[in-house]
Design a protein around this motif. Structure first.
Motif, PDB file in Angstrom:
ATOM      1  N   CYS A 139       0.848  -1.176   0.020  1.00 24.74           N
ATOM      2  CA  CYS A 139      -0.167  -0.052   0.062  1.00 24.74           C
ATOM      3  C   CYS A 139       1.024   1.233   0.155  1.00 24.74           C
ATOM      4  CB  CYS A 139      -1.038   0.027   1.165  1.00 24.74           C
ATOM      5  SG  CYS A 139      -1.982   1.425   1.290  1.00 24.74           S
ATOM      6  N   PHE A 157      -4.357  -0.476  -2.823  1.00 26.53           N
ATOM      7  CA  PHE A 157      -3.217   0.021  -3.645  1.00 26.53           C
ATOM      8  C   PHE A 157      -3.721   1.100  -4.528  1.00 26.53           C
ATOM      9  CE2 PHE A 157      -0.509  -0.281  -7.433  1.00 26.53           C
ATOM     10  CZ  PHE A 157       0.765  -0.699  -7.005  1.00 26.53           C
ATOM     11  N   ASP A 204      -5.184  -0.777   4.919  1.00 30.16           N
ATOM     12  CA  ASP A 204      -3.748  -1.252   4.565  1.00 30.16           C
ATOM     13  C   ASP A 204      -3.816  -2.158   3.331  1.00 30.16           C
ATOM     14  OD1 ASP A 204      -4.719  -3.641   5.735  1.00 30.16           O
ATOM     15  OD2 ASP A 204      -3.250  -3.579   7.228  1.00 30.16           O
TER      16      ASP A 204
END
Length: 301
Positions: free
Chosen positions: A34, A103, A100
Motif C-alpha cells: 500500500c 493499492f 492497508d
C-alpha cells in the motif's frame, strides 16, 4: 479500559497533500505494498500515519526504518480507537482513512484535489472508487480481478487498466479510502468507539456527518484504488454493529445508504434531506429495536 498506546511523529511542517491514516493489524506485506503505491503513484506529498495494532510481525520496526509517523497500540484496539489516535498527530487540513490492503493507482489524489477545488467547500465526504476482484454486489465498485492475494497481484495489469477505464461519479461515499476536512472530523468527534473494533463504524461516521449538515457524499469515478478485501476483518471478532446502528439512529444501515445517501446513484441529485418512511417501515424498525433490547436485557439477567 483505555487502550495502551503511544505515538511517534516528527515536526514535518507544511505538506501539500492529505494526512493518510492507515490502521494495520499484523498485515505488513499488504501495508508495505500500500505504501509503495502511495509513494509511486501520488501526485502530492502526503503525510502517512500508520495505526499499528499489536505489530507482532515487525510493523513498528518497519515504520521506524521508513521514517513514518505512527501510533502504536500494544494490543489490537480496532479501527475506531486507532483512527482517532492518529488524528492527534495529523497535520493536513484533509484527513483520509485508508485500509492497508489497498493499492492506489496513478492520478488518484490529483483527481480528488481537482474535485475539492471545484466544489470549494469543507462540508463534503469524498471517496475514491474501488476496483475489487470479487463481486459483492456493491453498485459503487468496479469488479475486475488483478489478484486476490499479495502473491497473485499484477501491478502492471491493474495500472494499465486504470489508464483506460473509469466510471461515473456516484453518491453515497462512506467507506475507505474516504476523505473529510479536519474541522468536520472534529465537529462530529471522529469515529464512535461504541462500534469498536469497527464493524458498521463507516455508516455511523457518515450518519454523524449527515446530522451535522454535510450533504455531499461523493465517490469519484476517475480516482481508482485496488482493494484486495477483508485481509484483516476475517481475523477479528465482530461487534454487533448492525443492531447498534439501528438502536442509535432508528433505521437500518442499509436503508440509510439507500434512502438517504442514494448509494450508487450517478445522476447527482442531492442526498435526501427529508427522507420519508412509511408507517409500516417505522413500525418494523421499532419492533426490531425492541427485540434487540429484550435480548440485551435477558443477557444482563
Amino acid at each position: 479500559m483505555i487502550p495502551e498506546f503511544y505515538h511517534f511523529s516528527k515536526n514535518r511542517g507544511k505538506i501539500d497533500g492529505f494526512s493518510i491514516i492507515i490502521p494495520s493489524w499484523n498485515n505488513l506485506k499488504y501495508l508495505s505494498l500500500c505504501l509503495q503505491s502511495i509513494y509511486k503513484y501520488s501526485f502530492y506529498n502526503h503525510q502517512i500515519i500508520v495505526a499499528i495494532n499489536e505489530g507482532s510481525d515487525g510493523t513498528e520496526k518497519f515504520c521506524r526504518e521508513k521514517d513514518l509517523d505512527y501510533v502504536y497500540f500494544k494490543n489490537n484496539a480496532g479501527v475506531c480507537f486507532a483512527v482517532n489516535a492518529c488524528r492527534t498527530i495529523a497535520i493536513s487540513d484533509w484527513l483520509m482513512y485508508m485500509n492497508d490492503d489497498m493499492f492506489v493507482l496513478p492520478g488518484w489524489d490529483l483527481e480528488i484535489f481537482n474535485f475539492l477545488k471545484k466544489i470549494n467547500t469543507k462540508a463534503v465526504m469524498v471517496s475514491a472508487t474501488l476496483i475489487e476482484p470479487l463481486d459483492t454486489k456493491n453498485p459503487c465498485v468496479i469488479v475486475k480481478n488483478f489478484g486476490t492475494t499479495y502473491e497473485e497481484f499484477s501491478e502492471n495489469d491493474v495500472v494499465n487498466f486504470a489508464k483506460e477505464n473509469y466510471r461515473e461519479n456516484w453518491t453515497g461515499a462512506s467507506w475507505p479510502p474516504v476523505l473529510v476536512h479536519k474541522e468536520i472530523w472534529d465537529l462530529v468527534g471522529g469515529f464512535s468507539i461504541e462500534f469498536s473494533p469497527g464493524f458498521y463504524s463507516d455508516p455511523d461516521f457518515s450518519a454523524k456527518l449527515y446530522m451535522a449538515g454535510v450533504t455531499e457524499f461523493i465517490g469519484l469515478g476517475n480516482s481508482l484504488v485496488y482493494h484486495f478485501g477483508t485481509k484483516s476483518t476475517k481475523r477479528v471478532t465482530r461487534n454487533d454493529g448492525k443492531n447498534l446502528f439501528l438502536l442509535k439512529w432508528g433505521l437500518t444501515a442499509s436503508d440509510f445508504y439507500r434512502k438517504i445517501l442514494n448509494l450508487g446513484n450517478t445522476n447527482f441529485t442531492k442526498i435526501n434531506l427529508k427522507p420519508t418512511f412509511s408507517i409500516s417501515q417505522r413500525l418494523k424498525y421499532m419492533i426490531k429495536s425492541l427485540a434487540i433490547l429484550l435480548k440485551i436485557k435477558i443477557r444482563i439477567k
